[in-house]
Design a protein around this motif. Structure first.
Motif, PDB file in Angstrom:
ATOM      1  N   ASP A   1       2.795  -4.917  -9.864  1.00  0.00           N
ATOM      2  CA  ASP A   1       1.508  -5.488  -9.641  1.00  0.00           C
ATOM      3  C   ASP A   1       0.691  -5.907 -11.005  1.00  0.00           C
ATOM      4  N   CYS A   2       0.652  -5.011 -11.946  1.00  0.00           N
ATOM      5  CA  CYS A   2      -0.121  -5.052 -13.183  1.00  0.00           C
ATOM      6  C   CYS A   2       0.537  -5.936 -13.951  1.00  0.00           C
ATOM      7  N   ALA A   3       1.979  -6.148 -14.067  1.00  0.00           N
ATOM      8  CA  ALA A   3       2.520  -7.107 -14.980  1.00  0.00           C
ATOM      9  C   ALA A   3       2.375  -8.538 -14.477  1.00  0.00           C
ATOM     10  N   ARG A   4       2.185  -8.669 -13.168  1.00  0.00           N
ATOM     11  CA  ARG A   4       1.864 -10.023 -12.527  1.00  0.00           C
ATOM     12  C   ARG A   4       0.406 -10.454 -13.011  1.00  0.00           C
TER      13      ARG A   4
ATOM     14  N   HIS B   1      -3.320 -13.342 -16.505  1.00  0.00           N
ATOM     15  CA  HIS B   1      -4.649 -13.582 -16.114  1.00  0.00           C
ATOM     16  C   HIS B   1      -5.784 -13.341 -16.697  1.00  0.00           C
ATOM     17  N   TRP B   2      -5.697 -12.094 -17.377  1.00  0.00           N
ATOM     18  CA  TRP B   2      -6.634 -11.283 -18.161  1.00  0.00           C
ATOM     19  C   TRP B   2      -6.816 -11.780 -19.713  1.00  0.00           C
ATOM     20  N   ALA B   3      -8.182 -12.139 -20.022  1.00  0.00           N
ATOM     21  CA  ALA B   3      -8.318 -12.436 -21.460  1.00  0.00           C
ATOM     22  C   ALA B   3      -8.680 -11.122 -22.337  1.00  0.00           C
ATOM     23  N   VAL B   4      -8.213 -10.863 -23.231  1.00  0.00           N
ATOM     24  CA  VAL B   4      -8.524  -9.835 -24.226  1.00  0.00           C
ATOM     25  C   VAL B   4      -9.920 -10.317 -25.058  1.00  0.00           C
ATOM     26  N   PRO B   5     -10.867  -9.350 -24.936  1.00  0.00           N
ATOM     27  CA  PRO B   5     -12.072  -9.906 -25.973  1.00  0.00           C
ATOM     28  C   PRO B   5     -11.706  -9.429 -27.259  1.00  0.00           C
ATOM     29  N   ASP B   6     -12.702 -10.011 -27.964  1.00  0.00           N
ATOM     30  CA  ASP B   6     -12.453  -9.580 -29.378  1.00  0.00           C
ATOM     31  C   ASP B   6     -13.139  -8.313 -29.725  1.00  0.00           C
TER      32      ASP B   6
ATOM     33  N   LEU C   1       0.562  -1.352   0.009  1.00  0.00           N
ATOM     34  CA  LEU C   1      -0.148   0.049   0.197  1.00  0.00           C
ATOM     35  C   LEU C   1       0.764   1.262   0.092  1.00  0.00           C
ATOM     36  N   GLU C   2       2.088   1.078   0.296  1.00  0.00           N
ATOM     37  CA  GLU C   2       2.960   2.268   0.287  1.00  0.00           C
ATOM     38  C   GLU C   2       3.949   2.156  -0.790  1.00  0.00           C
ATOM     39  N   GLY C   3       3.639   1.379  -1.895  1.00  0.00           N
ATOM     40  CA  GLY C   3       4.658   1.488  -2.831  1.00  0.00           C
ATOM     41  C   GLY C   3       4.652   2.527  -3.928  1.00  0.00           C
ATOM     42  N   GLY C   4       5.573   2.604  -4.745  1.00  0.00           N
ATOM     43  CA  GLY C   4       5.185   3.816  -5.851  1.00  0.00           C
ATOM     44  C   GLY C   4       4.810   3.225  -7.102  1.00  0.00           C
ATOM     45  N   LEU C   5       5.146   3.721  -8.127  1.00  0.00           N
ATOM     46  CA  LEU C   5       4.656   3.521  -9.434  1.00  0.00           C
ATOM     47  C   LEU C   5       5.480   1.995  -9.703  1.00  0.00           C
ATOM     48  N   ALA C   6       6.719   1.937  -9.464  1.00  0.00           N
ATOM     49  CA  ALA C   6       7.279   0.651  -9.889  1.00  0.00           C
ATOM     50  C   ALA C   6       6.641  -0.554  -9.097  1.00  0.00           C
ATOM     51  N   SER C   7       5.943  -0.293  -8.071  1.00  0.00           N
ATOM     52  CA  SER C   7       5.526  -1.243  -7.411  1.00  0.00           C
ATOM     53  C   SER C   7       4.002  -1.579  -8.119  1.00  0.00           C
ATOM     54  N   LEU C   8       3.408  -0.682  -8.534  1.00  0.00           N
ATOM     55  CA  LEU C   8       2.055  -0.739  -9.159  1.00  0.00           C
ATOM     56  C   LEU C   8       2.310  -1.408 -10.618  1.00  0.00           C
ATOM     57  N   ARG C   9       3.268  -1.045 -11.282  1.00  0.00           N
ATOM     58  CA  ARG C   9       3.663  -1.524 -12.491  1.00  0.00           C
ATOM     59  C   ARG C   9       3.992  -2.996 -12.382  1.00  0.00           C
TER      60      ARG C   9
END
Length: 69
Positions: free
Chosen positions: A24-27, A31-36, A14-22
């Motif tokens: 998290d997003c990369a991990r 897991h997310w499928a891209v819809p057509d 919760l105290e992380g910065g942009l690098a931490s957020l990026r």
């Protein structure tokens, strides 16, 4: 009974910065499928009805220069 495997989520930083957020997003991305992509068709104004905007929201948008002026 089915034995469901539950994976513990990564601890939230919760105290992380942009690098931490990026990170998290990369991990999460695999897991997310891209819809057509579908083609968006215009909607005739006669089909749009029943939309209600609270007076407070309307005043807020009216006061914003990008929307009202």
């Amino acid at each position: 009974m089915t034995n469901l495997r539950v994976h513990a989520p990564a601890p939230a930083d919760l105290e992380g910065g942009l690098a931490s957020l990026r990170g998290d997003c990369a991990r999460m991305a695999p897991h997310w499928a891209v819809p057509d992509r579908g083609t968006a068709r215009p909607v005739p104004p006669s089909s749009i009805h029943g939309v209600r905007v609270p007076p407070g929201s309307a005043r807020l948008l009216d006061a914003m220069s990008e929307y009202g002026d």
